[in-house]
Scaffold this motif. Structure first.
Motif, PDB file in Angstrom:
ATOM      1  N   VAL A 228       0.848  -1.206   0.000  1.00 23.77           N
ATOM      2  CA  VAL A 228       0.000   0.000   0.000  1.00 23.77           C
ATOM      3  C   VAL A 228       0.873   1.242   0.000  1.00 23.77           C
ATOM      4  O   VAL A 228       0.590   2.235  -0.687  1.00 23.77           O
ATOM      5  N   SER A 232       0.854   3.926  -2.969  1.00 22.29           N
ATOM      6  CA  SER A 232       0.534   5.342  -2.704  1.00 22.29           C
ATOM      7  C   SER A 232       1.647   6.230  -3.235  1.00 22.29           C
ATOM      8  O   SER A 232       1.382   7.317  -3.787  1.00 22.29           O
ATOM      9  N   HIS A 233       2.906   5.717  -3.048  1.00 25.04           N
ATOM     10  CA  HIS A 233       4.025   6.527  -3.562  1.00 25.04           C
ATOM     11  C   HIS A 233       3.986   6.655  -5.077  1.00 25.04           C
ATOM     12  O   HIS A 233       4.200   7.736  -5.625  1.00 25.04           O
ATOM     13  N   LEU A 235       1.322   6.408  -7.026  1.00 22.95           N
ATOM     14  CA  LEU A 235       0.196   7.251  -7.421  1.00 22.95           C
ATOM     15  C   LEU A 235       0.487   8.724  -7.254  1.00 22.95           C
ATOM     16  O   LEU A 235       0.086   9.552  -8.089  1.00 22.95           O
ATOM     17  N   ARG A 236       1.232   9.034  -6.197  1.00 22.30           N
ATOM     18  CA  ARG A 236       1.601  10.433  -6.017  1.00 22.30           C
ATOM     19  C   ARG A 236       2.561  10.888  -7.108  1.00 22.30           C
ATOM     20  O   ARG A 236       2.551  12.022  -7.555  1.00 22.30           O
TER      21      ARG A 236
END
Length: 236
Positions: A228, A232-233, A235-236
């Motif tokens: 996760v 998240s990294h 996607l950022r």
């Protein structure tokens, strides 16, 4: 039965086994005492028969110096002498018992004047010697033992059942400790593990297996967290 707690089921199983053991012990004691008393009565009757056959005086219609019953019968079954009372009135042997006593010893129980006797009839030369020993003392001893067993054995069973319940609780204490620790483990405390008993028994192996399962779950949770975090990294 299956709905009862395992501690109670173990205690009930232990109580059932102890009830069988106590019952068997009580039966053995009762039978053994009865056999011992019967052997003593048999020895007494044999000694009295031998003494009476050796000392009987045919000129006297009464057998003197005899405790209990004593009779001397002729070969035709007629009464020669008796020890007095009911034993002096008529022969104690039935026709069939008399015929058996002519060829060998006969032992049987009978009631004379309301008293139970064990009678021994045996051939002596051309006569039949009959002696009887009262069974009052024997029956009283057996009744006394039975009364004591009926008091002692239930108390012993109750005490052993309580002990079995306590022992079952002590045996299940490691399981209860593991249950309590398991209720405290959460996502906030993933590193906590179940306590293991010192004994290398089934409970120890169960706890070790569950701890390995927790290790795998913790590792899987850690992988998911990293996934996760990486996702998240990206996607950022």
């Amino acid at each position: 039965m299956s709905r009862l707690p395992i501690r109670i089921r173990l205690a009930l199983a232990f109580a059932l086994v102890m009830a069988l053991v106590f019952g068997a012990v009580g039966a053995v004691l009762y039978v053994r005492l009865g056999d011992t008393l019967d052997e003593r009565i048999a020895d007494t009757l044999e000694a009295r028969t031998t003494a009476l056959a050796a000392t009987f005086d045919v000129t006297s219609p009464v057998v003197s110096g005899e405790e209990g019953l004593a009779q001397v019968l002729e070969a035709d079954g007629s009464l020669v002498a008796g020890s007095g009372g009911a034993a002096a009135d008529s022969a104690l042997l039935t026709a069939g018992q008399f015929e058996d006593a002519r060829v060998g010893s006969v032992v049987f129980d009978t009631e004379v004047s309301g008293v139970d006797f064990r009678v021994w009839a045996t051939p002596a030369d051309d006569r039949i010697v009959v002696v009887g020993e009262p069974l009052d003392d024997r029956d009283e001893a057996l009744d006394g033992l039975l009364a004591q067993l009926l008091v002692v054995l239930p108390v012993a069973l109750l005490v052993s059942s309580v002990i079995g319940y306590l022992v079952a609780g002590a045996a299940l204490r490691p399981v209860e400790d593991m249950r309590r620790r398991a209720s405290e483990i959460s996502a906030d405390t993933p590193d906590r593990r179940l306590p293991l008993p010192r004994a290398q028994d089934e409970v120890h192996r169960l706890g070790r297996t569950l701890n390995r399962m927790l290790d795998r779950l913790d590792a899987g949770l850690e992988r998911e967290r990293r996934f996760v975090a990486d996702a998240s990294h990206e996607l950022r």
